[in-house]
Design an enzyme around this catalytic site. Structure first.
Site, mmCIF file in Angstrom:
data_model
loop_
_atom_site.group_PDB
_atom_site.id
_atom_site.type_symbol
_atom_site.label_atom_id
_atom_site.label_comp_id
_atom_site.label_asym_id
_atom_site.label_seq_id
_atom_site.Cartn_x
_atom_site.Cartn_y
_atom_site.Cartn_z
ATOM 1 N N GLY A 1 34.648 33.948 38.373
ATOM 2 C CA GLY A 1 35.499 33.890 37.195
ATOM 3 C C GLY A 1 36.943 34.048 37.622
ATOM 4 O O GLY A 1 37.233 34.470 38.751
ATOM 5 N N GLN B 1 45.699 36.221 37.080
ATOM 6 C CA GLN B 1 45.398 36.176 38.513
ATOM 7 C C GLN B 1 46.077 35.003 39.222
ATOM 8 O O GLN B 1 46.118 34.969 40.454
ATOM 9 C CB GLN B 1 43.888 36.109 38.745
ATOM 10 N N CYS C 1 36.626 41.157 43.216
ATOM 11 C CA CYS C 1 37.710 40.534 42.442
ATOM 12 C C CYS C 1 38.594 39.734 43.395
ATOM 13 O O CYS C 1 38.899 40.209 44.483
ATOM 14 C CB CYS C 1 38.538 41.633 41.768
ATOM 15 N N LEU C 2 38.974 38.539 42.979
ATOM 16 C CA LEU C 2 39.843 37.716 43.829
ATOM 17 C C LEU C 2 41.176 38.414 44.092
ATOM 18 O O LEU C 2 41.808 38.170 45.130
ATOM 19 C CB LEU C 2 40.091 36.350 43.179
ATOM 20 N N HIS D 1 34.780 41.834 32.883
ATOM 21 C CA HIS D 1 35.708 41.941 34.016
ATOM 22 C C HIS D 1 36.934 41.053 33.792
ATOM 23 O O HIS D 1 38.077 41.492 33.976
ATOM 24 C CB HIS D 1 34.961 41.540 35.302
ATOM 25 N N GLU D 2 36.686 39.796 33.386
ATOM 26 C CA GLU D 2 37.809 38.861 33.226
ATOM 27 C C GLU D 2 38.679 39.220 32.018
ATOM 28 O O GLU D 2 39.905 39.113 32.076
ATOM 29 C CB GLU D 2 37.300 37.423 33.102
ATOM 30 N N HIS E 1 41.231 41.727 32.702
ATOM 31 C CA HIS E 1 42.464 41.225 33.333
ATOM 32 C C HIS E 1 43.523 40.883 32.287
ATOM 33 O O HIS E 1 44.718 41.010 32.546
ATOM 34 C CB HIS E 1 42.179 39.977 34.172
HETATM 35 ZN ZN ZN Z 1 39.036 40.195 38.870
#
Ligand code: ZN
Length: 189
Positions: A52, A57, A105-106, A147-148, A151
């Protein structure tokens, strides 16, 4: 195709609340920068191997989340998630029951942490075509969406952890943790 730079932890945009997307601009037929951004976010998520991605991000303060997961041999127990774009997503219901999951997480690449979240959530959002969607998410999809959407509120998974002894580098996590029954992670969400 454009792969965008990932904002990593420490970039201030990851701690800001993202702005709502103007649905008229989203569905405008010409020179649509939002549709281009969505395409670039898909490319970036796939290139980086994420499950995701949220617009902050890629350093854009907008309420856009994209998820996609295809089963692979490494994590065969997770269900597939078809490519889906969530614009202005809101969690309207959370189950009382919780589940714990190893997240990555990226923006915090190479870290894994055990996070406990509601097991099921209802998410209301708009598609990239501007159509209203109501999604009842459970299991892996519920984890990824929470999670997303975090953000978009300026939160990362570390903020949701209650026990930082359950935080590890991915390499050590794979060495020391993956044989434990509970240790299943798709990697970077
Ligand atoms: Zn993340």
């Amino acid at each position: 195709m454009s792969v965008l730079n990932i904002a990593r932890l420490g970039h201030p945009i990851l701690r800001e609340k993202a702005k709502p997307v103007d649905l008229k601009a989203l569905t405008a037929s010409e020179d649509n920068e939002l549709q281009q951004l969505i395409d670039d976010m898909v490319d970036t998520m796939r290139e980086e191997g994420g499950v995701g991605i949220a617009a902050p991000q890629v350093a854009r303060s907008l309420q856009i989340v994209i998820v996609e997961y295809q089963q692979n041999e490494r994590y065969p127990s997770q269900d597939d998630i078809p490519l889906t774009v969530y614009v202005n997503p809101v969690i309207t219901r959370s189950a009382k029951e919780t589940a714990s999951f190893w997240e990555g997480c990226l923006s915090l690449k190479d870290l894994r942490g055990l996070v406990t979240r509601p097991r099921e959530v209802t998410v209301e959002a708009y598609s990239r075509e501007g159509k209203k969607m109501v999604v009842e998410a459970k299991g892996f999809l519920a984890v990824v969406l929470q999670h997303e959407i975090d953000h978009l509120q300026g939160k990362v998974f570390l903020d949701r952890m209650t026990d930082l002894t359950q935080l590890a580098w991915a390499e050590e996590w794979e060495t020391y943790w993956t044989e434990k029954e509970s240790a299943q992670s798709p990697g970077a969400i």
